[in-house]
Motif scaffolding. Structure first.
Motif, short mmCIF file in Angstrom:
data_model
loop_
_atom_site.label_atom_id
_atom_site.label_comp_id
_atom_site.label_asym_id
_atom_site.label_seq_id
_atom_site.Cartn_x
_atom_site.Cartn_y
_atom_site.Cartn_z
N LEU A 97 72.93 0.46 24.35
CA LEU A 97 73.77 1.49 23.75
C LEU A 97 72.98 2.33 22.76
O LEU A 97 72.07 1.83 22.08
N PRO A 98 73.27 3.63 22.65
CA PRO A 98 72.58 4.46 21.66
C PRO A 98 72.97 4.04 20.24
O PRO A 98 74.08 3.57 20.01
N PRO A 99 72.05 4.15 19.29
CA PRO A 99 72.38 3.75 17.91
C PRO A 99 73.40 4.71 17.31
O PRO A 99 73.53 5.86 17.75
N PRO A 100 74.16 4.25 16.33
CA PRO A 100 75.13 5.16 15.70
C PRO A 100 74.41 6.29 14.98
O PRO A 100 73.31 6.12 14.46
N PRO A 101 75.00 7.48 14.98
CA PRO A 101 74.34 8.62 14.33
C PRO A 101 74.19 8.40 12.83
O PRO A 101 75.09 7.87 12.18
#
Length: 356
Positions: A97-101
């Protein structure tokens, strides 16, 4: 082993097998081996038995206690391992999953402009000089050949500070960073090549003026310094700063108490579009000139031996022109939306443009 002990053994082992979490396991452990546990009560009852019976009973109880203690410890480790495994499964991170902004910070246009100016002048051999924001009247005015009747000395233009007890010295919030030029010439021998970026203060406030603003002044002192050196230095700086190798630059005669001759410096500009370097109009961006002989003499330098040039520019003004910022007051309103729009990446280096 007697029947009651075997029954207790089977009950405890069954209860341990049925314990599905550490809370249930701990309840079995306490009810069996605790101070008021079933096995503990049997051990306490040994003292009431006859010596012959006590010996045989004691051996059986001790054997049962060791067995049940091992069983309790083993079941506890099993349940701890099971709970850890369940927690690891539940808390597992999906690395796909992409990291949180993450909201990034921005470098203020004033800080960015100072960085760029320092990089450009640094490539020309200039060093950065610093000085106090509170200056003496002599450093701020008198040493710079500013006459007593000059309007800049009035309370309408300059912030004067209360005198210090026991000191007969007039103090002001510096109206320019030129006082650092004086301090530099007093502190070191030529040749000198410095720029002085920093805060300055004047009693003025509107869309194009602020009571506190930033200036960058420059000073070069050496032998054989001419007006040609001044023009070449400023032309190269302006073309590099605005990123326009062919930027038109014009010099006009002017007057400043601390330079002679004095010059106003204009750049090509379009009044209709605001484009730098385009159109047929001119826009004044800074002042400059050859250091006045009296200023050199005030600093202990012989004007017949040493010559120099100086220049000064408003950092906010250059930042406004380069970034298209319409109002000076927005620099100090702490509007995070404004900073996101006009701010710069703090990790991006100040690059030198063509022309240096």
């Amino acid at each position: 082993m007697s029947n009651d002990l075997e029954i207790l053994r089977q009950e405890v082992l069954s209860e341990l097998a049925g314990a599905t979490d550490l809370k249930a396991w701990d309840a079995v452990r306490v009810s069996t081996l605790g101070k008021s546990g079933r096995l503990t009560a049997l051990l306490k009852a040994l003292g009431k038995m006859q010596p012959d019976e006590r010996k045989a009973r004691g051996v059986a109880l001790n054997r049962l206690r060791d067995e049940l203690t091992r069983a309790v410890e083993a079941r506890g480790k099993e349940l701890e391992a099971a709970e850890l495994e369940a927690r690891l499964v539940a808390e597992r991170v999906d690395v796909t999953l992409p990291p949180p902004p993450v909201e990034r910070g921005y470098l203020h246009p004033i800080s960015r402009t100072i960085e760029e100016m320092t990089a450009i002048f640094g490539a020309m051999g200039f060093k950065v000089a610093e000085g106090p924001d509170i200056e003496t009247d002599w450093h701020n005015f008198s040493a710079l050949n500013t006459p007593d009747h000059h309007p800049a000395r009035t309370d309408h233009d300059t912030f004067y500070l209360p005198p210090q007890p026991g000191l007969d010295v007039t103090r002001v919030l510096r109206t320019q960073t030129s006082g650092v030029q004086i301090r530099t010439m007093l502190a070191q021998k030529p040749p000198i090549r410095v720029i002085v970026p920093g805060r300055t203060y004047r009693a003025d406030h509107d869309a194009t003026h602020s009571p506190m603003f930033h200036q960058c002044e420059g000073l070069v002192v050496g032998k054989g310094i001419t007006l040609g050196h001044l023009k070449g230095c400023l032309i190269e700086f302006l073309r590099a700063f605005f990123g326009k190798p062919e930027l038109p630059v014009r010099f006009r005669s002017s007057y400043f108490p601390f330079t002679e001759p004095s010059l106003e410096v204009d750049i090509g500009w379009s009044r209709k579009t605001g484009e730098i370097g385009g159109g047929e109009d001119w826009l004044e961006v800074l002042g400059a000139g050859m250091v006045h002989a009296r200023v050199l003499a005030n600093c202990g330098l012989d004007p017949r031996e040493w010559q120099g040039f100086a220049f000064g520019m408003g950092i906010e003004r250059l930042a406004m022109l380069k970034n298209g910022i319409p109002d000076l007051r927005s620099f100090y309103e702490s509007d995070i939306r404004w900073l996101r729009y006009y701010g710069s990446d703090p990790l991006a280096p100040a690059l030198l443009h063509e022309g240096v």
